[in-house]
Design an enzyme around this catalytic site. Sequence first.
Site, PDB file in Angstrom:
ATOM      1  N   GLY A  91      50.205  30.251  54.295  1.00  0.00           N
ATOM      2  CA  GLY A  91      49.092  29.978  55.213  1.00  0.00           C
ATOM      3  C   GLY A  91      48.146  29.034  54.511  1.00  0.00           C
TER       4      GLY A  91
ATOM      5  CB  THR B 242      46.253  35.459  43.921  1.00  0.00           C
ATOM      6  OG1 THR B 242      46.999  34.667  44.842  1.00  0.00           O
ATOM      7  CG2 THR B 242      46.399  34.909  42.532  1.00  0.00           C
TER       8      THR B 242
ATOM      9  NE  ARG C  56      43.523  42.996  49.889  1.00  0.00           N
ATOM     10  CZ  ARG C  56      42.720  41.938  49.736  1.00  0.00           C
ATOM     11  NH1 ARG C  56      42.906  41.094  48.749  1.00  0.00           N
ATOM     12  NH2 ARG C  56      41.711  41.736  50.568  1.00  0.00           N
TER      13      ARG C  56
ATOM     14  CD  GLU D  67      42.670  45.121  42.842  1.00  0.00           C
ATOM     15  OE1 GLU D  67      41.496  45.020  43.263  1.00  0.00           O
ATOM     16  OE2 GLU D  67      43.573  44.339  43.158  1.00  0.00           O
TER      17      GLU D  67
ATOM     18  CG  HIS E  19      40.565  41.410  43.565  1.00  0.00           C
ATOM     19  ND1 HIS E  19      41.111  42.403  44.335  1.00  0.00           N
ATOM     20  CD2 HIS E  19      40.415  40.358  44.405  1.00  0.00           C
ATOM     21  CE1 HIS E  19      41.271  41.964  45.581  1.00  0.00           C
ATOM     22  NE2 HIS E  19      40.864  40.722  45.642  1.00  0.00           N
TER      23      HIS E  19
HETATM   24  C1  DGY Z   1      39.607  38.623  49.996  1.00  0.00           C
HETATM   25  O1  DGY Z   1      38.804  37.804  50.439  1.00  0.00           O
HETATM   26  O2  DGY Z   1      40.424  39.211  50.712  1.00  0.00           O
HETATM   27  C2  DGY Z   1      39.545  38.913  48.537  1.00  0.00           C
HETATM   28  O3  DGY Z   1      40.723  39.407  48.053  1.00  0.00           O
HETATM   29  C3  DGY Z   1      38.422  39.882  48.246  1.00  0.00           C
HETATM   30  O4  DGY Z   1      38.762  41.155  48.667  1.00  0.00           O
END
Ligand code: DGY
Length: 324
Positions: free
Chosen positions: A154, A235, A237, A266, A285
Amino acid sequence: MNVFINKRIPEIGISMLEKEGIHIIFPEKEDLSYEEWLQYCRNADAVLNVGNTFTYDKTFFEECPNIKMIALYSVGFDHVDIQEADRRKIPVGNTPDVLSKATSDTAFLLMQSVARRAGYNFQKVKDGNWETFDPMDALGQELYGKTLGIFGLGRIGFEMAKKSQRAFDMKIIYHNHHRNQQAEKELNAAYVSFDELAGNSDVLSIHASFSPEQKDLFNHSVFEKMRSGAIFINTARGGFHNQKDLYAAIVSGQIWGAGLDVTNPEPMSQDDPLLQLSTVCVLPHIGSATMEARNGMARVAAENIIAFSKREKLPYCANPEVYS
Ligand code: DGY
């Protein structure tokens, strides 16, 4: 209209709301218990949610019947039961676009850190273990001309693919729910099956939004199909990967290493054995943690709330079905 904001966000968002006469409720302390958090939400019309400590599930909606809108300070909305929100016609705003560059930069940074064992080497310097030149020690690998596989191409995946192609002339393959015509046209990205993605990527980077059915999708049986020099980047989840299987895959040489900005759980435990590996780099994160992205997120979250207060459609809505 009363909006509960559970943590400080950049000033731009606050001043936009105040200018519109929206009343903001801040908590008296930072770390709220679930019950304290609910109590604040009960007294608000909308909530601007920062972080993902608590879940907007059926219980939440039953406990807080006054809530008419949720504005997330994130692009991800996996901590919201969207079906429950839909059923109650509660729009859920999120903050895409403004963080695509920053988050893809984080993936790009991790890819290089893992390829060159940057975290491990930095630690050596900090520990006073900078030794004399050794032609064979802690060698990395180069990324030039290699294949980048994107799971979930995306907005963020597109930025990651673009950078990697420009910097390292990488070939792009991807697997998605939908074909990404722009990426196919501009980056010559090739759509492949999930198994092909696993088997043909030198770097496999996750940029999809997460749903519970995808828990542990990247597990032993996927790592087994990957190339022995492959780098795994997450990066998105932490729920996407099985951390024990990931460790086993790296230690056994099934794959080269991993760069993680998200872990499971986390915060990651200090004792997690992944942290001992030279081809692993973990960040806490920080995907969108630039001043530019965080200001943008504050602005978009405020725009979503302001639109709602004027009975307009949210500029960015995770459940646009509420308007149908
Ligand atoms: C998002 O914007 O989804 C980042 O991972 C922060 O939670």
